[in-house]
Design a protein around this motif. Structure first.
Motif, PDB file in Angstrom:
ATOM      1  N   TYR A 183      -0.738  13.068  -0.436  1.00 56.54           N
ATOM      2  CA  TYR A 183       0.081  11.808  -0.727  1.00 56.54           C
ATOM      3  C   TYR A 183      -0.885  10.496  -0.433  1.00 56.54           C
ATOM      4  CZ  TYR A 183       3.915  14.741  -0.870  1.00 56.54           C
ATOM      5  OH  TYR A 183       4.898  15.807  -1.141  1.00 56.54           O
ATOM      6  N   PRO A 184      -1.749  10.311  -1.167  1.00 56.38           N
ATOM      7  CA  PRO A 184      -2.840   9.294  -0.980  1.00 56.38           C
ATOM      8  C   PRO A 184      -2.367   7.924  -0.506  1.00 56.38           C
ATOM      9  CG  PRO A 184      -2.517   9.628  -3.460  1.00 56.38           C
ATOM     10  CD  PRO A 184      -1.498  10.510  -2.792  1.00 56.38           C
ATOM     11  N   ASP A 185      -1.106   7.374  -0.650  1.00 52.54           N
ATOM     12  CA  ASP A 185      -0.837   6.098  -0.267  1.00 52.54           C
ATOM     13  C   ASP A 185       0.567   6.002   0.804  1.00 52.54           C
ATOM     14  OD1 ASP A 185      -2.496   4.786  -2.149  1.00 52.54           O
ATOM     15  OD2 ASP A 185      -0.828   5.055  -3.529  1.00 52.54           O
ATOM     16  N   ALA A 186       0.514   7.395   1.474  1.00 51.25           N
ATOM     17  CA  ALA A 186       1.772   7.548   2.362  1.00 51.25           C
ATOM     18  C   ALA A 186       1.316   7.553   3.759  1.00 51.25           C
ATOM     19  CB  ALA A 186       2.427   8.741   1.986  1.00 51.25           C
ATOM     20  N   LEU A 187       2.117   6.929   4.684  1.00 46.54           N
ATOM     21  CA  LEU A 187       1.879   7.089   6.177  1.00 46.54           C
ATOM     22  C   LEU A 187       3.516   7.403   6.833  1.00 46.54           C
ATOM     23  CD1 LEU A 187      -0.194   4.294   7.228  1.00 46.54           C
ATOM     24  CD2 LEU A 187      -0.824   6.559   7.239  1.00 46.54           C
ATOM     25  N   LYS A 188       3.610   8.475   7.564  1.00 45.55           N
ATOM     26  CA  LYS A 188       4.795   8.886   7.973  1.00 45.55           C
ATOM     27  C   LYS A 188       4.898   8.349   9.624  1.00 45.55           C
ATOM     28  CE  LYS A 188       6.597  13.200   9.637  1.00 45.55           C
ATOM     29  NZ  LYS A 188       6.737  14.715   9.497  1.00 45.55           N
ATOM     30  N   LEU A 189       6.121   7.788   9.874  1.00 43.27           N
ATOM     31  CA  LEU A 189       6.436   7.454  11.181  1.00 43.27           C
ATOM     32  C   LEU A 189       6.637   8.448  12.110  1.00 43.27           C
ATOM     33  CD1 LEU A 189       8.587   4.100  10.978  1.00 43.27           C
ATOM     34  CD2 LEU A 189       6.247   4.296  10.856  1.00 43.27           C
ATOM     35  N   SER A 190       5.846   8.607  13.316  1.00 38.46           N
ATOM     36  CA  SER A 190       5.958   9.541  14.060  1.00 38.46           C
ATOM     37  C   SER A 190       7.828   9.544  14.862  1.00 38.46           C
ATOM     38  CB  SER A 190       5.131   9.682  15.331  1.00 38.46           C
ATOM     39  OG  SER A 190       3.591   9.719  14.577  1.00 38.46           O
ATOM     40  N   GLU A 191       8.078   8.482  15.143  1.00 40.73           N
ATOM     41  CA  GLU A 191       9.444   8.348  15.311  1.00 40.73           C
ATOM     42  C   GLU A 191      10.095   7.056  14.607  1.00 40.73           C
ATOM     43  OE1 GLU A 191       9.836   6.647  19.710  1.00 40.73           O
ATOM     44  OE2 GLU A 191       8.427   8.335  19.583  1.00 40.73           O
ATOM     45  N   ARG A 192      11.368   7.015  14.595  1.00 34.52           N
ATOM     46  CA  ARG A 192      12.163   5.994  13.888  1.00 34.52           C
ATOM     47  C   ARG A 192      11.912   4.635  14.625  1.00 34.52           C
ATOM     48  NH1 ARG A 192      14.917   8.580  10.097  1.00 34.52           N
ATOM     49  NH2 ARG A 192      16.084   6.948   9.560  1.00 34.52           N
ATOM     50  N   THR A 193      11.801   3.665  13.905  1.00 36.34           N
ATOM     51  CA  THR A 193      11.772   2.169  14.335  1.00 36.34           C
ATOM     52  C   THR A 193      11.855   1.315  13.339  1.00 36.34           C
ATOM     53  OG1 THR A 193      10.471   0.897  15.946  1.00 36.34           O
ATOM     54  CG2 THR A 193       9.320   1.982  14.458  1.00 36.34           C
ATOM     55  N   ASN A 194      12.329   0.037  13.603  1.00 35.95           N
ATOM     56  CA  ASN A 194      12.720  -0.947  12.646  1.00 35.95           C
ATOM     57  C   ASN A 194      11.298  -1.541  12.431  1.00 35.95           C
ATOM     58  OD1 ASN A 194      13.412  -3.002  11.058  1.00 35.95           O
ATOM     59  ND2 ASN A 194      14.529  -3.981  12.418  1.00 35.95           N
ATOM     60  N   VAL A 195      10.384  -1.191  11.110  1.00 35.76           N
ATOM     61  CA  VAL A 195       9.469  -1.612  10.763  1.00 35.76           C
ATOM     62  C   VAL A 195       9.581  -2.890  10.103  1.00 35.76           C
ATOM     63  CG1 VAL A 195       7.877   0.550  10.624  1.00 35.76           C
ATOM     64  CG2 VAL A 195       9.603  -0.087   8.700  1.00 35.76           C
ATOM     65  N   PHE A 196      10.774  -3.304   9.466  1.00 36.97           N
ATOM     66  CA  PHE A 196      10.876  -4.531   8.761  1.00 36.97           C
ATOM     67  C   PHE A 196      10.731  -6.058   9.469  1.00 36.97           C
ATOM     68  CE2 PHE A 196      13.768  -1.392   6.588  1.00 36.97           C
ATOM     69  CZ  PHE A 196      12.892  -1.087   5.740  1.00 36.97           C
ATOM     70  N   THR A 197      10.727  -5.934  10.834  1.00 31.48           N
ATOM     71  CA  THR A 197      10.333  -6.823  11.635  1.00 31.48           C
ATOM     72  C   THR A 197       8.937  -7.166  11.810  1.00 31.48           C
ATOM     73  OG1 THR A 197      10.625  -5.938  13.621  1.00 31.48           O
ATOM     74  CG2 THR A 197      12.621  -6.741  12.933  1.00 31.48           C
ATOM     75  N   THR A 198       8.063  -6.022  11.410  1.00 33.49           N
ATOM     76  CA  THR A 198       6.602  -6.343  11.585  1.00 33.49           C
ATOM     77  C   THR A 198       5.792  -7.538  10.963  1.00 33.49           C
ATOM     78  OG1 THR A 198       6.013  -4.690  10.299  1.00 33.49           O
ATOM     79  CG2 THR A 198       6.372  -3.998  12.437  1.00 33.49           C
ATOM     80  N   GLU A 199       4.943  -8.098  11.333  1.00 31.92           N
ATOM     81  CA  GLU A 199       4.093  -8.975  10.756  1.00 31.92           C
ATOM     82  C   GLU A 199       3.537  -8.407   9.133  1.00 31.92           C
ATOM     83  OE1 GLU A 199       3.177 -12.715   9.485  1.00 31.92           O
ATOM     84  OE2 GLU A 199       4.451 -12.085  11.542  1.00 31.92           O
ATOM     85  N   ALA A 200       3.180  -6.964   9.435  1.00 36.19           N
ATOM     86  CA  ALA A 200       2.496  -6.375   8.284  1.00 36.19           C
ATOM     87  C   ALA A 200       3.393  -6.105   6.918  1.00 36.19           C
ATOM     88  CB  ALA A 200       2.144  -4.745   9.012  1.00 36.19           C
ATOM     89  N   PHE A 201       4.876  -6.003   7.417  1.00 33.28           N
ATOM     90  CA  PHE A 201       5.945  -5.823   6.168  1.00 33.28           C
ATOM     91  C   PHE A 201       6.038  -7.116   5.780  1.00 33.28           C
ATOM     92  CE2 PHE A 201      10.239  -6.247   4.816  1.00 33.28           C
ATOM     93  CZ  PHE A 201      10.097  -5.240   3.648  1.00 33.28           C
ATOM     94  N   LYS A 202       6.264  -8.342   6.755  1.00 34.62           N
ATOM     95  CA  LYS A 202       6.489  -9.618   5.956  1.00 34.62           C
ATOM     96  C   LYS A 202       5.246 -10.093   5.147  1.00 34.62           C
ATOM     97  CE  LYS A 202       9.035 -10.762   9.871  1.00 34.62           C
ATOM     98  NZ  LYS A 202       9.508 -11.160  11.349  1.00 34.62           N
ATOM     99  N   LYS A 203       4.054  -9.454   5.384  1.00 40.63           N
ATOM    100  CA  LYS A 203       2.875 -10.065   4.245  1.00 40.63           C
ATOM    101  C   LYS A 203       2.625  -9.132   3.416  1.00 40.63           C
ATOM    102  CE  LYS A 203      -0.915  -8.307   7.285  1.00 40.63           C
ATOM    103  NZ  LYS A 203      -1.642  -8.571   8.496  1.00 40.63           N
ATOM    104  N   GLY A 204       3.567  -8.195   3.241  1.00 39.88           N
ATOM    105  CA  GLY A 204       3.520  -7.363   2.011  1.00 39.88           C
ATOM    106  C   GLY A 204       2.382  -6.005   2.294  1.00 39.88           C
ATOM    107  N   ALA A 205       2.209  -5.620   3.390  1.00 45.32           N
ATOM    108  CA  ALA A 205       1.087  -4.564   3.504  1.00 45.32           C
ATOM    109  C   ALA A 205       1.693  -3.132   3.091  1.00 45.32           C
ATOM    110  CB  ALA A 205       0.450  -4.495   4.783  1.00 45.32           C
TER     111      ALA A 205
END
Length: 403
Positions: A183-205
């Protein structure tokens, strides 16, 4: 684990809305999580996961608790007591839990676990239909996998960053991820967390998108500079992936019958830095006819039963009706016939669903290829993804080429 009154009350309120008012579980949970600003991530996690858990196992818990729909508030507390007992959670001495027969609950669980449709908590008709289409053995394994909580998978937006950079940026925030082979573009979270509040998400990474779903855009075999049409784009998870694979070059037309979904896609595309997307609402046959014989690639991510994504939509088990599946198969057939005409000679089309039923998948493709509309197409390859084999959502995709 200690039960807190306000968290349990929120969960019970949410379950009443989902079971008795027919509200969607994800919408209810979103509302519940805003209920108390003092709640920390663990509190919100408890409300979300307990609500989903009781929705997922509704039939099993209701049989054990001997309750029937429509549920009263007391009935929901009984379901809650069953959930807590089976999870080994100590029941506090609240009036709702008085005289909870814990030993009887465990005995009933052992007894009912011998019956698949009750153990796996599905309606009779769904159990019969899936067993008939997949075979008893396959369906037993599949429904067991579909009742597990889904992992959180990210799709790296290669228009903005690389997998290594994103992984490192999240690691600095103490968010651990792992790469997935094939899965060339995939990363799996090791444990559940709210990723939507991260700067990386807000800037579209990145976007949150299951690994199976990420395979669809790859399967379409797009190249920079092509004219590509995503015909059932919705809010555009796969459209955004196509834009990245096309490196923002060429024309990507996202179509849907729901204008509000395309508005959401517009917002997401801006965040993702995807500039080659054009939105078109299908409000008549005209937008389709305008594109006849014009597209290098066409994606039909067809409406379906959604049986492959029950891990993330457990309430669909109780909302789906057999008539809906019969009707949707008719719709799939019509869409394939009409939208395939957009493919130009030498172009390719992917028909995909998030269903595990052959009647919505390979049988639709076979039917199309033997029809008048399909005689100009040849079958290239297909991929059937079952949850118990992949660990991800159930999906189907077929690649066909116009002669």
């Amino acid at each position: 684990m200690r039960l807190h009154r306000n968290l349990c009350f929120a969960t019970v309120d949410g379950l009443l809305q989902i079971f008795n008012e027919g509200m969607y579980a994800d919408k209810v949970v979103q509302q519940l999580l805003k209920r108390d600003k003092r709640w920390g991530s663990r509190d919100r996690g408890f409300v979300a996961e307990t609500t989903y858990d009781i929705v997922r196992w509704k039939r099993l818990y209701a049989e054990i608790a001997n309750t029937k729909e429509p549920f009263s508030r007391d009935d929901i507390w009984r379901l809650f007591a069953v959930w807590a007992t089976l999870k080994g959670v100590k029941l506090p001495d609240w009036k709702y839990f008085e005289a909870t027969p814990q030993r009887k609950i465990k005995g009933r669980f052992d007894e009912l676990s011998k019956i698949r449709k009750i153990k796996e908590s599905v309606p009779d008709w769904m159990d019969e239909l899936a067993a008939k289409e997949l075979g008893d053995k396959q369906w037993t394994k599949e429904i067991s996998a579909l009742n597990q909580q889904a992992d959180v998978i990210l799709r790296v937006n290669t228009l903005k960053t690389t997998k290594e950079k994103l992984q490192s940026e999240l690691f600095d925030l103490d968010i651990h991820t792992e790469t997935l082979k094939n899965y060339p573009d995939a990363l799996k979270l090791s444990e559940r967390t709210n990723v939507f509040t991260t700067e990386a998400f807000k800037k579209g990474a990145f976007e949150v998108q299951d690994a199976s779903s990420q395979m669809v855009a790859q399967f379409l075999d797009v190249k920079s500079g092509m004219k590509v049409v995503d015909t059932c784009a919705g809010a555009g998870g796969k459209t955004l992936h196509l834009a990245a694979l096309m490196e923002n070059k060429g024309q990507l037309i996202a179509m849907d019958i729901y204008e509000n979904k395309l508005k959401e896609l517009k917002r997401r595309a801006k965040r993702a830095g995807a500039h080659n997307i054009e939105m078109r609402v299908i409000d008549s046959t005209k937008p389709i006819k305008k594109l006849y014989d014009k597209a290098d690639r066409v994606l039909i991510d067809a409406p379906c039963s959604g049986l492959g994504v029950l891990r993330r939509n457990p309430d669909a088990k109780w909302k789906l009706q057999p008539e809906f599946i019969e009707n949707i198969k008719q719709t799939q057939s019509e869409i394939l016939k009409s939208y395939s005409r957009m493919v130009k000679p030498g172009g390719k089309l992917v028909y995909a669903t998030c269903s595990i039923l052959p009647s919505e998948n390979q049988q639709q493709v076979e039917k199309f290829l033997t029809s008048d509309s399909g005689k100009e197409f040849t079958f290239v390859k297909e991929k059937k993804i079952l949850s118990h084999e992949s660990g991800f959502d159930g999906f189907y995709m077929a690649l066909i080429e116009r002669k």
